[in-house]
Design a protein around this motif. Sequence first.
Motif, PDB file in Angstrom:
ATOM      1  N   ARG A  40       0.828  -1.188   0.000  1.00  0.00           N
ATOM      2  CA  ARG A  40       0.000   0.000   0.000  1.00  0.00           C
ATOM      3  C   ARG A  40       0.877   1.258   0.000  1.00  0.00           C
ATOM      4  N   SER A  41       0.302   2.357  -0.341  1.00  0.00           N
ATOM      5  CA  SER A  41       1.058   3.602  -0.364  1.00  0.00           C
ATOM      6  C   SER A  41       1.618   3.933   1.009  1.00  0.00           C
ATOM      7  N   GLY A  42       0.920   3.484   2.055  1.00  0.00           N
ATOM      8  CA  GLY A  42       1.375   3.753   3.419  1.00  0.00           C
ATOM      9  C   GLY A  42       2.388   2.753   3.940  1.00  0.00           C
ATOM     10  N   GLY A  43       2.679   1.727   3.135  1.00  0.00           N
ATOM     11  CA  GLY A  43       3.717   0.779   3.505  1.00  0.00           C
ATOM     12  C   GLY A  43       3.245  -0.601   3.916  1.00  0.00           C
ATOM     13  N   TYR A  44       1.947  -0.792   4.136  1.00  0.00           N
ATOM     14  CA  TYR A  44       1.435  -2.118   4.496  1.00  0.00           C
ATOM     15  C   TYR A  44       1.749  -3.118   3.383  1.00  0.00           C
ATOM     16  N   LEU A  45       2.203  -4.313   3.810  1.00  0.00           N
ATOM     17  CA  LEU A  45       2.566  -5.359   2.863  1.00  0.00           C
ATOM     18  C   LEU A  45       1.718  -6.591   3.091  1.00  0.00           C
ATOM     19  N   ASP A  46       1.531  -7.356   2.039  1.00  0.00           N
ATOM     20  CA  ASP A  46       0.919  -8.670   2.203  1.00  0.00           C
ATOM     21  C   ASP A  46       1.384  -9.573   1.075  1.00  0.00           C
ATOM     22  N   TYR A  47       1.350 -10.885   1.353  1.00  0.00           N
ATOM     23  CA  TYR A  47       1.826 -11.871   0.391  1.00  0.00           C
ATOM     24  C   TYR A  47       0.871 -13.057   0.369  1.00  0.00           C
ATOM     25  N   THR A  48       0.753 -13.675  -0.787  1.00  0.00           N
ATOM     26  CA  THR A  48       0.055 -14.936  -0.816  1.00  0.00           C
ATOM     27  C   THR A  48       0.891 -15.985  -0.079  1.00  0.00           C
ATOM     28  N   ASP A  49       0.238 -16.972   0.503  1.00  0.00           N
ATOM     29  CA  ASP A  49       0.935 -17.902   1.394  1.00  0.00           C
ATOM     30  C   ASP A  49       2.116 -18.609   0.730  1.00  0.00           C
ATOM     31  N   SER A  50       1.993 -18.915  -0.548  1.00  0.00           N
ATOM     32  CA  SER A  50       3.022 -19.724  -1.204  1.00  0.00           C
ATOM     33  C   SER A  50       4.360 -19.004  -1.354  1.00  0.00           C
ATOM     34  N   VAL A  51       4.376 -17.686  -1.178  1.00  0.00           N
ATOM     35  CA  VAL A  51       5.641 -16.950  -1.353  1.00  0.00           C
ATOM     36  C   VAL A  51       6.132 -16.317  -0.065  1.00  0.00           C
ATOM     37  N   LYS A  52       5.368 -16.427   1.005  1.00  0.00           N
ATOM     38  CA  LYS A  52       5.780 -15.831   2.273  1.00  0.00           C
ATOM     39  C   LYS A  52       7.119 -16.404   2.721  1.00  0.00           C
ATOM     40  N   GLY A  53       8.001 -15.518   3.138  1.00  0.00           N
ATOM     41  CA  GLY A  53       9.329 -15.916   3.569  1.00  0.00           C
ATOM     42  C   GLY A  53      10.332 -16.054   2.445  1.00  0.00           C
ATOM     43  N   ARG A  54       9.862 -15.980   1.187  1.00  0.00           N
ATOM     44  CA  ARG A  54      10.756 -16.112   0.033  1.00  0.00           C
ATOM     45  C   ARG A  54      10.783 -14.853  -0.818  1.00  0.00           C
ATOM     46  N   PHE A  55       9.665 -14.176  -0.936  1.00  0.00           N
ATOM     47  CA  PHE A  55       9.567 -12.981  -1.771  1.00  0.00           C
ATOM     48  C   PHE A  55       9.457 -11.749  -0.879  1.00  0.00           C
ATOM     49  N   THR A  56      10.019 -10.641  -1.362  1.00  0.00           N
ATOM     50  CA  THR A  56       9.934  -9.371  -0.644  1.00  0.00           C
ATOM     51  C   THR A  56       9.605  -8.255  -1.627  1.00  0.00           C
ATOM     52  N   ILE A  57       8.543  -7.535  -1.354  1.00  0.00           N
ATOM     53  CA  ILE A  57       8.183  -6.378  -2.168  1.00  0.00           C
ATOM     54  C   ILE A  57       8.667  -5.121  -1.463  1.00  0.00           C
ATOM     55  N   SER A  58       9.153  -4.176  -2.238  1.00  0.00           N
ATOM     56  CA  SER A  58       9.632  -2.930  -1.643  1.00  0.00           C
ATOM     57  C   SER A  58       9.514  -1.799  -2.656  1.00  0.00           C
ATOM     58  N   ARG A  59       9.553  -0.597  -2.140  1.00  0.00           N
ATOM     59  CA  ARG A  59       9.482   0.594  -2.990  1.00  0.00           C
ATOM     60  C   ARG A  59      10.827   1.301  -3.020  1.00  0.00           C
ATOM     61  N   ASP A  60      11.138   1.901  -4.144  1.00  0.00           N
ATOM     62  CA  ASP A  60      12.244   2.837  -4.258  1.00  0.00           C
ATOM     63  C   ASP A  60      11.637   4.098  -4.853  1.00  0.00           C
ATOM     64  N   ASN A  61      11.182   4.970  -3.983  1.00  0.00           N
ATOM     65  CA  ASN A  61      10.444   6.149  -4.458  1.00  0.00           C
ATOM     66  C   ASN A  61      11.339   7.085  -5.273  1.00  0.00           C
ATOM     67  N   ALA A  62      12.629   7.088  -4.963  1.00  0.00           N
ATOM     68  CA  ALA A  62      13.538   7.951  -5.717  1.00  0.00           C
ATOM     69  C   ALA A  62      13.605   7.531  -7.181  1.00  0.00           C
ATOM     70  N   LYS A  63      13.439   6.226  -7.423  1.00  0.00           N
ATOM     71  CA  LYS A  63      13.483   5.699  -8.787  1.00  0.00           C
ATOM     72  C   LYS A  63      12.082   5.472  -9.344  1.00  0.00           C
ATOM     73  N   ASN A  64      11.063   5.818  -8.534  1.00  0.00           N
ATOM     74  CA  ASN A  64       9.669   5.610  -8.960  1.00  0.00           C
ATOM     75  C   ASN A  64       9.430   4.157  -9.358  1.00  0.00           C
ATOM     76  N   THR A  65       9.927   3.252  -8.513  1.00  0.00           N
ATOM     77  CA  THR A  65       9.962   1.835  -8.836  1.00  0.00           C
ATOM     78  C   THR A  65       9.507   1.001  -7.645  1.00  0.00           C
ATOM     79  N   VAL A  66       8.875  -0.118  -7.941  1.00  0.00           N
ATOM     80  CA  VAL A  66       8.602  -1.149  -6.944  1.00  0.00           C
ATOM     81  C   VAL A  66       9.340  -2.409  -7.370  1.00  0.00           C
ATOM     82  N   THR A  67      10.020  -3.035  -6.447  1.00  0.00           N
ATOM     83  CA  THR A  67      10.788  -4.229  -6.779  1.00  0.00           C
ATOM     84  C   THR A  67      10.210  -5.451  -6.080  1.00  0.00           C
ATOM     85  N   LEU A  68      10.499  -6.601  -6.645  1.00  0.00           N
ATOM     86  CA  LEU A  68      10.111  -7.875  -6.055  1.00  0.00           C
ATOM     87  C   LEU A  68      11.351  -8.748  -6.010  1.00  0.00           C
ATOM     88  N   GLN A  69      11.899  -8.906  -4.822  1.00  0.00           N
ATOM     89  CA  GLN A  69      13.043  -9.793  -4.632  1.00  0.00           C
ATOM     90  C   GLN A  69      12.507 -11.192  -4.387  1.00  0.00           C
TER      91      GLN A  69
END
Length: 126
Positions: free
Chosen positions: A52-81
């Motif tokens: 969410r714009s305020g920072g709340y995160l959520d994941y589907t169960d199958s990727v929890k603990g393996r995937f990480t979503i994050s924002r880089d506002n300086a680059k106007n980008t969202v990444t998925l590790q």
Amino acid sequence: QVQLVESGGGLVQSGGSLNLSCRASGFNLGDYDIGWFRQVPGKEREGVTYIRSGGYLDYTDSVKGRFTISRDNAKNTVTLQMNNLKPEDTGVYYCALVFGRGSKWNDLAGWSLGSWGQGTQVTVSS
């Protein structure tokens, strides 16, 4: 022009990692909720994670603990590790603005989403 462009997909072995990027142009991505979604051939597109714009995160169960979503506002980008990738993670990954979140990750009919980009292919070999 308002658009989202995904990149970073590729071919990796099981257990490997990839970092996907979703770059926005024409608007400030930090003002919006955004999610990552994927589609496997023969299956419906499903939700993977969202932030969410305020920072709340959520994941589907199958990727929890393996995937990480994050924002880089300086680059106007969202990444998925994506770490410890599995063959079942194979698919085309898309990002999209989330205007209304549905109750089920695997039923996007209940979601209100923005336009889809071209996606980026992720292939995990066993």
